[in-house]
Design an enzyme around this catalytic site. Structure first.
Site, PDB file in Angstrom:
ATOM      1  N   ARG A  46       0.847  -1.212   0.000  1.00 54.96           N
ATOM      2  CA  ARG A  46       0.000   0.000   0.000  1.00 54.96           C
ATOM      3  C   ARG A  46       0.874   1.251   0.000  1.00 54.96           C
ATOM      4  NH1 ARG A  46      -1.518   2.145   4.482  1.00 54.96           N
ATOM      5  NH2 ARG A  46      -2.216   0.241   5.509  1.00 54.96           N
ATOM      6  N   TYR A  98     -15.302  16.363 -17.117  1.00 50.83           N
ATOM      7  CA  TYR A  98     -15.678  14.946 -17.135  1.00 50.83           C
ATOM      8  C   TYR A  98     -16.853  14.707 -16.175  1.00 50.83           C
ATOM      9  CZ  TYR A  98     -15.144   9.894 -16.562  1.00 50.83           C
ATOM     10  OH  TYR A  98     -15.365   8.554 -16.517  1.00 50.83           O
ATOM     11  N   ASP A 170      -6.348  18.418 -15.489  1.00 49.68           N
ATOM     12  CA  ASP A 170      -6.625  17.045 -15.912  1.00 49.68           C
ATOM     13  C   ASP A 170      -6.078  16.920 -17.333  1.00 49.68           C
ATOM     14  OD1 ASP A 170      -7.712  14.679 -16.915  1.00 49.68           O
ATOM     15  OD2 ASP A 170      -9.554  14.866 -15.744  1.00 49.68           O
ATOM     16  N   LYS A 195      -6.768   5.821 -20.207  1.00 48.09           N
ATOM     17  CA  LYS A 195      -6.969   6.349 -21.555  1.00 48.09           C
ATOM     18  C   LYS A 195      -5.658   6.242 -22.350  1.00 48.09           C
ATOM     19  CE  LYS A 195     -10.901   7.111 -19.586  1.00 48.09           C
ATOM     20  NZ  LYS A 195     -11.247   8.383 -18.979  1.00 48.09           N
TER      21      LYS A 195
HETATM   22  C1  LIG Z   1     -11.960   8.839 -17.834  1.00 46.26           C
HETATM   23  C2  LIG Z   1     -11.636  10.159 -17.270  1.00 46.26           C
HETATM   24  C3  LIG Z   1     -11.537  10.347 -15.890  1.00 46.26           C
HETATM   25  C4  LIG Z   1     -11.813   9.231 -14.901  1.00 46.26           C
HETATM   26  O1  LIG Z   1     -10.950   8.150 -15.064  1.00 46.26           O
HETATM   27  P1  LIG Z   1     -11.314   6.610 -14.724  1.00 46.26           P
HETATM   28  O2  LIG Z   1     -10.049   5.912 -15.037  1.00 46.26           O
HETATM   29  O3  LIG Z   1     -12.462   6.226 -15.577  1.00 46.26           O
HETATM   30  O4  LIG Z   1     -11.679   6.556 -13.269  1.00 46.26           O
HETATM   31  C5  LIG Z   1     -11.194  11.613 -15.444  1.00 46.26           C
HETATM   32  N1  LIG Z   1     -10.973  12.634 -16.299  1.00 46.26           N
HETATM   33  C6  LIG Z   1     -11.080  12.480 -17.627  1.00 46.26           C
HETATM   34  C7  LIG Z   1     -10.832  13.643 -18.524  1.00 46.26           C
HETATM   35  C8  LIG Z   1     -11.411  11.252 -18.160  1.00 46.26           C
HETATM   36  O5  LIG Z   1     -11.535  11.102 -19.484  1.00 46.26           O
END
Ligand SMILES: *Cc1c(COP(=O)(O)O)cnc(C)c1O
Length: 396
Positions: A46, A98, A170, A195
């Site tokens: 952890r 998001y 982000d 992603k």
């Molecule tokens: C998908 C996404 C998230 C969240 O990510 P997860 O891996 O699905 O929890 C946050 N910000 C953006 C811009 C995203 O495309």
């Protein structure tokens, strides 16, 4: 080392026992102490794990940060970054962020007393006028999701510093190949590694990167205290994915540009949202602040809602699914899928209407992608056979 070399090498070399070229998966919860009070730097997974550490060093280097915490999902990364705030703090957030981020901010507002304002951050004056004495954070998502609006990171980041508050970016949509927010003044960068960083649609993961030493200490403390760390195997997969990040991003962009140009001249398509098109209202800003335009394209179908459904049902290569950034092309309907969790009035303000379709353009042969969209967009002569009840809304 330049970025593309770092993607392949940074952090990877962790096996001093056998000199494996690829980072081993240290699939262990705990580590043997050599003596009382003497470990080899790891004691419990952890807190830290060598495979996770390899990925953290890699992502920190790509972003130009000093410290990274790799966590179980992108939302865990959002949650971890929100732990830098306390109740009563005010955060100004991208109005078309998001959907999951909006849902979590709403929850923290209701349960922990964070104050949130959603502002169209394309206009820095609107951001300035939303500032309160307790404004402690600016949540910047650029390009935004799904309409690919661009926020000037440098201008917004200059505001927080006057106020001693944090600019969080982000960077999921562009990855460090195409955008490096620290160079533009950001304090904290978050990623959904699900992603582009992983890029193969086989992991969910997240990362938070910081540059200031006091933030680094706080970040590592919080990641361990809250217990958000990603599993060694997932870290290994993301590390593997990142090795091809740079060539993948080039190919995503090449295809996305061709798809955006095709859609722009299609009679069944209304607006096309792609920052790489000279017609995008913030094309110049995107050119200045980004190193590339990425692989996301959104567009409005010029037709009825039944036509929108027809397009979503008719593609053969573009798969109807949420998420993005994988090598395979996906198509989705923000109003009922990725952004279904978002409060209705925000939908409207963000301009996410029911005619908007979002594409994550993959790295297939672009001629196949264009032919696929072309046949799916042939609804003008169709009758109403597709106008049955819409599928249930899916929470993301
Ligand atoms: C998908 C996404 C998230 C969240 O990510 P997860 O891996 O699905 O929890 C946050 N910000 C953006 C811009 C995203 O495309």
């Amino acid at each position: 080392m330049r970025l593309q070399t770092k993607t392949v090498h940074t952090g990877v070399d962790k096996d001093t026992a056998f000199n494996s070229v690829i980072t081993p998966i240290y699939q262990t919860s705990t580590f043997r102490f050599e003596d009382v009070g003497k470990s080899k730097g790891f004691d419990y997974t952890r807190s830290a794990n060598p495979t996770r550490r390899a990925l953290e060093e890699n992502i920190a280097a790509l972003e130009g940060g000093t410290s990274c915490a790799v966590v179980a999902t992108g939302m865990a990364a959002v949650a971890l970054a929100l732990h830098f705030f306390k109740s009563g703090d005010h955060i100004i957030c991208t109005h078309d962020c998001y959907g999951g981020t909006e849902r979590l901010l709403r929850t923290y507002r209701d349960q922990f007393g964070l104050e949130i304002s959603y502002v169209d951050m394309r206009d820095p004056d609107l951001v300035r006028s939303a500032i309160r004495p307790n404004t402690k954070g600016f949540w910047i998502e650029t390009p935004s999701n799904p309409l690919l609006n661009i926020i000037d990171i440098r201008t917004i980041s200059e505001i927080p510093h006057e106020w001693g508050s944090l600019a969080i970016v982000d960077n999921t949509f562009l990855s460090p190949v195409n955008q490096r927010p620290f160079e533009l003044g950001a304090d904290i960068i978050i990623h959904s590694t699900t992603k582009y960083l992983n890029g193969h649609s086989d992991v969910v993961g997240g990362a938070v990167v910081v540059k200031r030493p006091d933030h680094a200490e706080k970040l590592q403390f919080l990641a361990n205290a809250v217990g958000l760390g990603a599993s060694p195997f997932d870290c290994w997969l993301v590390l593997r994915g990142i090795k091809t990040l740079a060539p993948r991003m080039k190919e995503h962009e090449r295809n996305a540009r061709a798809v955006a140009e095709f859609l722009s001249s299609h009679p069944s398509v209304g607006k096309v949202f792609y920052p790489g098109l000279p017609t995008h209202p913030q094309h110049d800003l995107a050119m200045r602040q980004q190193h590339g335009f990425g692989g996301m394209v959104s567009f409005e179908v010029d037709g009825e809602i039944s036509d929108v459904q027809h397009v979503l049902r008719s593609t053969r290569i573009f798969t109807l699914a949420e998420s993005l950034g994988g090598v395979e092309s996906l198509i989705e309907h923000p109003a009922t899928m990725s952004h279904a969790s978002m409060a209705a009035e925000l939908h409207e303000r963000a301009g996410i209407n029911e005619r908007v379709i979002r594409l994550s353009v993959g790295i297939e042969d672009v001629d196949d992608l264009i032919e696929d969209l072309d046949q799916a967009l042939k609804f003008k002569n169709d009758n109403l056979s597709f106008a049955e009840t819409p599928k249930e809304a899916v929470e993301c």
